[in-house]
Design an enzyme around this catalytic site. Structure first.
Site, mmCIF file in Angstrom:
data_model
loop_
_atom_site.group_PDB
_atom_site.id
_atom_site.type_symbol
_atom_site.label_atom_id
_atom_site.label_comp_id
_atom_site.label_asym_id
_atom_site.label_seq_id
_atom_site.Cartn_x
_atom_site.Cartn_y
_atom_site.Cartn_z
ATOM 1 N N LYS A 1 0.295 5.142 2.309
ATOM 2 C CA LYS A 1 -0.058 3.803 1.812
ATOM 3 C C LYS A 1 0.567 3.541 0.428
ATOM 4 C CE LYS A 1 -2.233 0.238 0.019
ATOM 5 N NZ LYS A 1 -3.204 0.171 -0.981
ATOM 6 N N ASP B 1 -3.938 -0.494 4.601
ATOM 7 C CA ASP B 1 -5.236 -0.074 4.077
ATOM 8 C C ASP B 1 -6.319 -0.487 5.077
ATOM 9 O OD1 ASP B 1 -5.436 -2.777 3.790
ATOM 10 O OD2 ASP B 1 -5.985 -2.751 1.679
HETATM 11 N N1 LIG Z 1 0.975 -6.451 -1.218
HETATM 12 C C1 LIG Z 1 0.088 -5.487 -1.359
HETATM 13 N N2 LIG Z 1 -0.462 -5.284 -2.554
HETATM 14 C C2 LIG Z 1 -1.345 -4.307 -2.674
HETATM 15 N N3 LIG Z 1 -2.039 -3.893 -3.726
HETATM 16 C C3 LIG Z 1 -2.786 -2.899 -3.327
HETATM 17 O O1 LIG Z 1 -3.606 -2.238 -4.108
HETATM 18 N N4 LIG Z 1 -2.601 -2.640 -2.042
HETATM 19 C C4 LIG Z 1 -1.695 -3.517 -1.602
HETATM 20 C C5 LIG Z 1 -1.115 -3.755 -0.352
HETATM 21 O O2 LIG Z 1 -1.398 -3.110 0.661
HETATM 22 N N5 LIG Z 1 -0.214 -4.755 -0.289
#
Ligand SMILES: Nc1nc2[nH]c(O)nc2c(=O)[nH]1
Length: 331
Positions: free
Chosen positions: A233, A252
């Site tokens: 991730k 996530d």
């Molecule tokens: N575009 C995203 N930004 C994120 N910030 C974060 O903490 N997770 C992500 C993500 O999955 N995509």
């Protein structure tokens, strides 16, 4: 403050191509704030400058402070690069809306979120901090790192602003870094940060990131997970937000649930834990649907989800725990 260089400018940028609020405060960078009384005006640090940014329908206006004695006539280009303004978002939005009804529905109010093009050391260390954490806490951890190991670049109303520490600055303090960060309540992330700095130096230092930009996306990700504390991730966030691999789709819990409901209901109906194979099945599915810029489409869906859950202020509190397999130990 006469020692700080100040430059102002204004560049063409349609408000419908750039939602500053969600782009800067939507969990990609942790160095931006908005003035309570002026919701369309933002300040923060990027690329060694302290910026004030505001928007009109047609223009992006900026004032940049700092940059020391370095000659820097290219602030407009820095912003163009940071916001990837050469990426035609409107055209891609049209495609993505045609690609899936879920996107069409979710993107209605938050279309113009842009994927930031960040400096990789900042991106990587910030996302180590982001694990099992919420935006306010991540922001204060990042501020701690900057004030302790970064350089003062601007001072205003009694507040000092610091650049994100360079790899050298972290490396100079490597002997005490882990202990210092533990004392500053970074918890297990202290070990991951100092371990990652050490490993990056072993792998080639700052140039290592240039190699990762040049590698095919999945190879770059495979290199990143060699660092302690970096799973798929976080590696995907780094690929997407600072290495130019816009096909990287971070998964996530929110994206997993979205996939379960809208993209792969049958295949994921009984899945309780996400193995590396399932992680890849989901992100491959997003790439099938949204194509070579699938990570950008994910960012828009991520922000739509974030706005929905804003009261909880969650980002990576919802990192999925990937089930470890013997093959891919560190996911
Ligand atoms: N575009 C995203 N930004 C994120 N910030 C974060 O903490 N997770 C992500 C993500 O999955 N995509």
């Amino acid at each position: 403050m006469s020692c700080f260089k100040t430059q102002s400018g204004k560049m063409p940028c349609k408000a419908k191509e750039l939602n500053l609020h969600l782009t800067l405060l939507g969990g990609q960078s942790f160095r931006w704030k908005t003035q309570e009384d002026k919701k369309s005006s933002f300040y923060g640090v990027a690329f060694g400058h302290f910026w004030n940014l505001s928007q009109t329908e047609e223009f992006l206006e900026f004032t940049a402070h700092g940059g020391g004695e370095k000659k820097d006539n290219d602030l407009e280009n820095k912003l163009k690069t940071y916001f990837r303004l050469d990426f035609n978002l409107s055209e891609n939005l049209k495609l993505w809306k045609k690609s899936h009804n879920h996107f069409k529905e979710k993107s209605e109010y938050i279309q113009s979120v842009r994927v930031l093009n960040q400096e990789p050391v900042e991106n990587l260390i910030s996302f180590i901090c982001s694990q099992n954490n919420h935006i306010n806490r991540i922001t204060s951890m990042v501020e701690h790192l900057c004030s302790k190991y970064g350089e003062k670049i601007y001072s205003c109303d009694g507040v000092n602003y610091y650049s994100f520490p360079t790899l050298e600055a972290f490396s100079k303090n490597l002997d005490t870094l882990e202990d210092d960060l533990r004392k500053a309540k970074f918890g297990y992330r202290a070990k991951f940060i100092s371990g990652s700095i050490k490993k990056i130096n072993e792998l080639g230092g700052i140039e290592w990131f240039d190699n990762l930009r040049a590698l095919p996306y999945k190879k770059a990700r495979q290199e990143l997970v060699k660092l302690p504390g970096i799973g798929y991730k976080v590696a995907d966030c780094i690929c997407l937000m600072s290495l130019g691999h816009l096909q990287a789709v971070p998964i996530d819990t929110h994206i997993f649930q979205i996939a379960q409901k809208h993209y792969m209901p049958e295949a994921l109906s009984k899945i309780k834990s996400v193995t590396p194979k399932i992680y890849d099945d989901i992100s491959d599915k997003f790439r099938d649907v949204y194509g070579e810029y699938a990570g950008w489409a994910q960012t828009i869906l991520f922000c739509a989800q974030l706005s929905r859950f804003k009261e909880k202020e969650d980002t990576d509190g919802d990192d999925i725990k990937l089930k470890r397999s013997k093959k891919a130990k560190k996911c």
